[in-house]
Design a protein around this motif. Structure first.
Motif, PDB file in Angstrom:
ATOM      1  N   UNK A   1      50.659  66.946  21.998  1.00 61.43           N
ATOM      2  CA  UNK A   1      51.863  66.240  21.364  1.00 61.43           C
ATOM      3  C   UNK A   1      51.353  66.229  19.965  1.00 61.43           C
ATOM      4  N   UNK A   2      52.415  66.239  19.032  1.00 62.36           N
ATOM      5  CA  UNK A   2      52.395  65.810  17.643  1.00 62.36           C
ATOM      6  C   UNK A   2      53.473  65.127  17.428  1.00 62.36           C
ATOM      7  N   UNK A   3      53.000  63.965  16.462  1.00 66.91           N
ATOM      8  CA  UNK A   3      53.855  63.043  16.124  1.00 66.91           C
ATOM      9  C   UNK A   3      53.613  62.254  15.118  1.00 66.91           C
ATOM     10  N   UNK A   4      54.534  61.563  14.226  1.00 64.66           N
ATOM     11  CA  UNK A   4      54.186  60.638  13.011  1.00 64.66           C
ATOM     12  C   UNK A   4      54.949  59.150  13.499  1.00 64.66           C
ATOM     13  N   UNK A   5      54.252  58.158  13.716  1.00 62.39           N
ATOM     14  CA  UNK A   5      54.728  57.042  14.101  1.00 62.39           C
ATOM     15  C   UNK A   5      54.482  55.969  12.723  1.00 62.39           C
ATOM     16  N   UNK A   6      55.043  54.694  13.176  1.00 62.04           N
ATOM     17  CA  UNK A   6      55.269  53.672  12.191  1.00 62.04           C
ATOM     18  C   UNK A   6      54.880  52.384  12.893  1.00 62.04           C
ATOM     19  N   UNK A   7      53.714  51.737  12.888  1.00 62.66           N
ATOM     20  CA  UNK A   7      53.251  50.865  13.613  1.00 62.66           C
ATOM     21  C   UNK A   7      53.486  49.385  13.192  1.00 62.66           C
ATOM     22  N   UNK A   8      53.951  49.080  11.972  1.00 60.53           N
ATOM     23  CA  UNK A   8      54.343  47.598  11.761  1.00 60.53           C
ATOM     24  C   UNK A   8      55.503  47.607  10.975  1.00 60.53           C
ATOM     25  N   UNK A   9      55.886  46.520  10.539  1.00 57.67           N
ATOM     26  CA  UNK A   9      57.150  46.365   9.810  1.00 57.67           C
ATOM     27  C   UNK A   9      57.036  46.261   8.357  1.00 57.67           C
ATOM     28  N   UNK A  10      55.962  46.891   7.625  1.00 61.40           N
ATOM     29  CA  UNK A  10      55.575  46.896   6.488  1.00 61.40           C
ATOM     30  C   UNK A  10      56.761  47.984   5.745  1.00 61.40           C
ATOM     31  N   UNK A  11      57.186  47.572   4.604  1.00 61.20           N
ATOM     32  CA  UNK A  11      58.253  48.499   3.911  1.00 61.20           C
ATOM     33  C   UNK A  11      57.546  49.478   3.467  1.00 61.20           C
ATOM     34  N   UNK A  12      58.079  50.889   3.676  1.00 62.57           N
ATOM     35  CA  UNK A  12      57.799  51.996   3.087  1.00 62.57           C
ATOM     36  C   UNK A  12      57.994  52.157   1.478  1.00 62.57           C
ATOM     37  N   UNK A  13      56.837  52.880   0.728  1.00 62.62           N
ATOM     38  CA  UNK A  13      57.226  53.115  -0.632  1.00 62.62           C
ATOM     39  C   UNK A  13      57.753  54.494  -0.912  1.00 62.62           C
ATOM     40  N   UNK A  14      57.262  55.246   0.235  1.00 62.11           N
ATOM     41  CA  UNK A  14      57.922  56.635  -0.075  1.00 62.11           C
ATOM     42  C   UNK A  14      57.803  57.529   1.374  1.00 62.11           C
TER      43      UNK A  14
END
Length: 286
Positions: free
Chosen positions: A258-271
């Motif tokens: 498996x290859x993946x990119x996740x986001x694990x919290x609700x912090x805003x993304x700057x890019x």
């Protein structure tokens, strides 16, 4: 019949000292000289090959992003000989059809991402898995890119075969994490681990067999794991960084990648976030 120059030299020296060398002895030496890891699967990402990979839409670990298929929103791009998996901020929440293994539907979210798996495409018992990859701008809050293995009998979506009935992390659904970047630890590091099964569904020890390793994540590195007998050997650019040895075989089952990119919290993304993969391969020891 051709032999390496070193073996021919050895044969001449032995012959000079003790008489003729049998052809069978030279054959045995030649076999020993060429034994080692041999590639039986390689994807250099000239295209997205559906014989090797499928998109995987699933909700795990209460992640904030929604996995989408078919390179929607440019989340799983293959171009210029590399795979780019991204987390994209759409700027506005939208419905997400990802379902957890317990049947829960993902909440609406403005973040979408790419995840691919070799499940029911390329699955191997033991051997050596390697990916050459990099992650730009590591350390941003919420980042969770990963390169890992899961047992082929895992009962999480997509369930495509009758024998996919085993819950994580029981034997048949075991997990090995070759590369995981948890941004809460700062930039330029990653974790490698074998999940220890506690003997019941959802019972896994993440910490007991874990290494945290420094690396310049914005540059390409080869991240690999070898399964030889009962040993689990993690390597960075071919150099052993961690070894787990036990009396019992922890992972006898076929494993898929498996290859993946996740986001694990609700912090805003700057890019936007990108994990770029140059190639993936599996090798067998012969």
């Amino acid at each position: 019949m051709k032999y390496s120059s070193s073996i021919i030299t050895l044969a001449v020296l032995v012959s000079a000292c003790s008489g003729p060398v049998s052809e069978e002895l030279v054959k045995q030496d030649n076999v020993a000289a060429v034994s080692g890891w041999q590639v039986d699967f390689l994807d250099e990402f000239d295209t997205f090959n559906t014989e090797n990979w499928q998109d995987q839409m699933i909700w795990v670990n209460q992640e904030d992003q929604c996995y989408v298929p078919d390179n929607q929103f440019n989340t799983r791009e293959v171009s210029d000989g590399t795979l780019k998996l991204r987390v994209i901020d759409l700027g506005k929440k939208r419905p997400c059809n990802n379902i957890s293994k317990h049947g829960e539907k993902h909440h609406d979210t403005q973040y979408v991402a790419g995840r691919i798996a070799s499940k029911n495409r390329k699955e191997f018992i033991k051997g050596k898995w390697t990916a050459r990859l990099k992650v730009e701008n590591s350390g941003q809050s919420g980042m969770f890119p990963a390169w890992w293995l899961l047992g082929a009998l895992n009962n999480e979506a997509p369930v495509q075969e009758a024998d996919e009935t085993v819950c994580w992390p029981m034997t048949g659904s075991g997990e090995i994490d070759i590369f995981e970047h948890h941004s809460d630890g700062g930039p330029d590091h990653y974790a490698a681990r074998a999940i220890t099964s506690l003997g019941y569904c959802d019972g896994g020890d993440w910490q007991a067999l874990m290494l945290v390793q420094a690396a310049t994540l914005g540059e390409y590195h080869d991240y690999s794991v070898e399964l030889l007998g009962n040993d689990i050997i993690f390597r960075l650019d071919g150099i052993e960084v961690y070894r787990n040895s036990k009396d019992e075989d922890q992972f006898p089952e076929p494993l898929f990648a498996i290859l993946n990119f996740a986001k694990i919290n609700d912090s805003p993304m700057t890019q936007n976030w990108t994990m770029e993969v140059d190639w993936v391969k599996h090798e067998v020891w012969r």
